[in-house]
Design an enzyme around this catalytic site. Structure first.
Site, PDB file in Angstrom:
ATOM      1  CG  HIS A  44      -1.762  -1.217   1.331  1.00 30.76           C
ATOM      2  ND1 HIS A  44      -2.815  -1.431   0.494  1.00 30.76           N
ATOM      3  CD2 HIS A  44      -1.718  -2.274   2.154  1.00 30.76           C
ATOM      4  CE1 HIS A  44      -3.398  -2.562   0.800  1.00 30.76           C
ATOM      5  NE2 HIS A  44      -2.747  -3.110   1.801  1.00 30.76           N
ATOM      6  CB  THR A  45       0.121   4.813  -0.367  1.00 38.36           C
ATOM      7  OG1 THR A  45      -0.838   4.501  -1.339  1.00 38.36           O
ATOM      8  CG2 THR A  45       0.897   6.029  -0.770  1.00 38.36           C
TER       9      THR A  45
END
Lengths: 267, 193
Positions: A44-45
């Site tokens: 994920h970011t």
């Protein structure tokens, strides 16, 4: 009912990465037999892109004041100058966010859904600042546990049933309630001023002066601050979020005038 | 013995739409639940509140679906869907067969024939929502048969410019006024007889 399921947009990377029996992976020369393992783990970011800087909040005699500037930085560039980082939630709460703006927009969508559902019950109850704060704590903490944090520090303030509430949630789920809170650089520059100068039962004018004083310090010293701020005032009567305005700053000090005077080799 | 306000027949579907149902209450709630799901998913997908026609189509398809398979039974209730979108205020009625039409005035449930006749007498194109509240209360009271029907509790909601285009209960004072006027009109009629 199994027949009538709504279309769910399944954006899990699981499907994109895993190939099952018989499927051909076009980009590589693997044979189309057997189970082909995932090329890389799901991520994920891990870092924010467009960020808002500090948010300041204090309790005063009639309610709560929260201030935030209108800047959205793209790394070290002060790219967006009209980002509204203070939003009302229902009739009794204001949320201010620093950190990733897109995550804040997502949080606002969650809160919109929450308040709409609450409104549709139509049972005379409304969500107050304490309930919203608790909900956000759970959301932030659970996101963090899945290694997918919403990169925000949220300041929640409001008045419900005559009780003033001011609290903070960070991106890892740390939360507390206080008389004066700040996020980001405000923690280092504004909170010491609050600790010295905040007192019970500030009037509205005193409260705004205190916030503006701290904001001015942030303007001078925090590179991601922008001279365009909004102040939200929540009282038992309701919420008002001011239009953005700028503070006067002082740059006429002698040391700033002709700074290269007497410097050898300057041009 | 029933607590006032506990048997709700009008539900909000979204900010801009509401539904009233007649018939089996549990079936009606299921229709409302489905409508809420549709409205939410449209908002999620398109970022805009669902147009009322679209919502009506979706709910009607769902109601119709339940008439197609042997292992499902049709809904035992009809729903009146009212909402306010870009094309202005709209009213739709969804029947258990899955048929749905747009109306300017509609009635469902017991006494709907008499109610429809009364509605047809009204000048709907000129009436404001405030006036409408009183007219609707009058109709409901006049259609209610004192001898055969049980006592009833009046429930009203509206969506208009005055309510900020949001579906909400009619303000309590306005509703009380409407009830008073309706009861007075009923007594006048009885005296006239």
């Amino acid at each position: 009912m199994a027949m009538f399921m709504q279309q769910q947009t399944d954006d899990s990377s699981f499907k994109k990465n895993m190939l099952f029996r018989g499927q051909q992976d076009q980009s590589s020369a693997l044979p189309s037999v057997g189970f082909v393992p995932a090329k890389s783990p799901t991520t994920h970011t891990q870092y924010p892109y467009v960020t808002g800087s500090s948010v300041l909040g204090i309790k005063y005699k009639d309610g709560v004041l929260i201030a935030a500037d209108c800047g959205g930085s793209y790394g070290s560039t002060l790219r967006y100058k009209s980002v509204e980082r203070l939003k009302a939630v229902g009739k009794s709460t204001v949320i201010g966010a620093s950190g990733e703006i897109s995550d804040f927009q997502q949080i606002m969508r969650y809160l919109d859904e929450l308040t709409l559902k609450d409104k549709m019950w139509d049972d005379g109850n409304t969500l107050g600042p304490k309930e919203v704060h608790n909900y956000l704590c759970r959301v932030m903490y659970n996101h963090r546990n899945k290694f997918d944090p919403l990169w925000n520090t949220l300041i929640l303030g409001g008045v419900k049933n005559g009780v003033k509430y001011l609290g903070m949630v960070s991106m890892i789920g740390v939360h507390f309630e206080e008389n004066h809170v700040a996020s980001g650089f405000g923690n280092h520059l504004a909170r010491p001023i609050f600790r010295d100068e905040w007192k019970e039962d500030l009037s509205l004018e005193e409260g705004i002066l205190l916030l503006e004083k701290c904001f001015r310090v942030l303007l001078y010293r925090d590179r991601s601050a922008v001279n365009k701020l909004q102040v939200a005032n929540i009282t038992a009567e309701g919420i008002t979020i001011s239009k953005p305005y700028a503070l006067r700053t002082e740059w006429e000090y002698k040391a700033f005038q002709n700074p290269t005077q007497g410097v050898e080799g300057s041009w | 013995m029933l607590l006032e306000g506990s048997n709700r027949r009008i539900h909000s579907v979204h900010r801009h739409a509401g539904m009233a149902m007649a018939g089996l209450a549990a079936d009606g709630r299921q229709i409302v639940s489905q409508a809420r799901g549709e409205a939410n998913s449209y908002l999620s997908n398109y970022g805009e509140e669902i147009p009322i026609k679209e919502l009506c189509d979706r709910v009607a398809s769902y109601v119709h679906l339940c008439t197609l398979y042997w292992w499902l039974r049709p809904f035992g209730s009809a729903a009146l869907l009212g909402g306010y979108d870009r094309d202005g205020p709209q009213l739709y009625m969804i029947e258990p067969s899955g048929v749905a039409y747009r109306y300017f005035g509609a009635a469902v449930g017991k006494g709907r024939q008499a109610a429809k006749t009364e509605i047809e007498k009204l000048n709907l194109s000129e009436m404001t929502c405030r006036e409408g509240v009183i007219e609707v209360a009058k109709i409901l009271y006049s259609v209610h048969d004192e001898a055969k029907d049980k006592a009833f509790e009046l429930e009203m909601s509206w969506i208009c410019d005055e309510s900020n285009r949001e579906h909400q209960r009619v303000p309590a004072d306005l509703l009380e006024d409407a009830k008073a006027v309706a009861k007075a009109a009923l007594e006048e009629d009885m005296d006239a007889d």
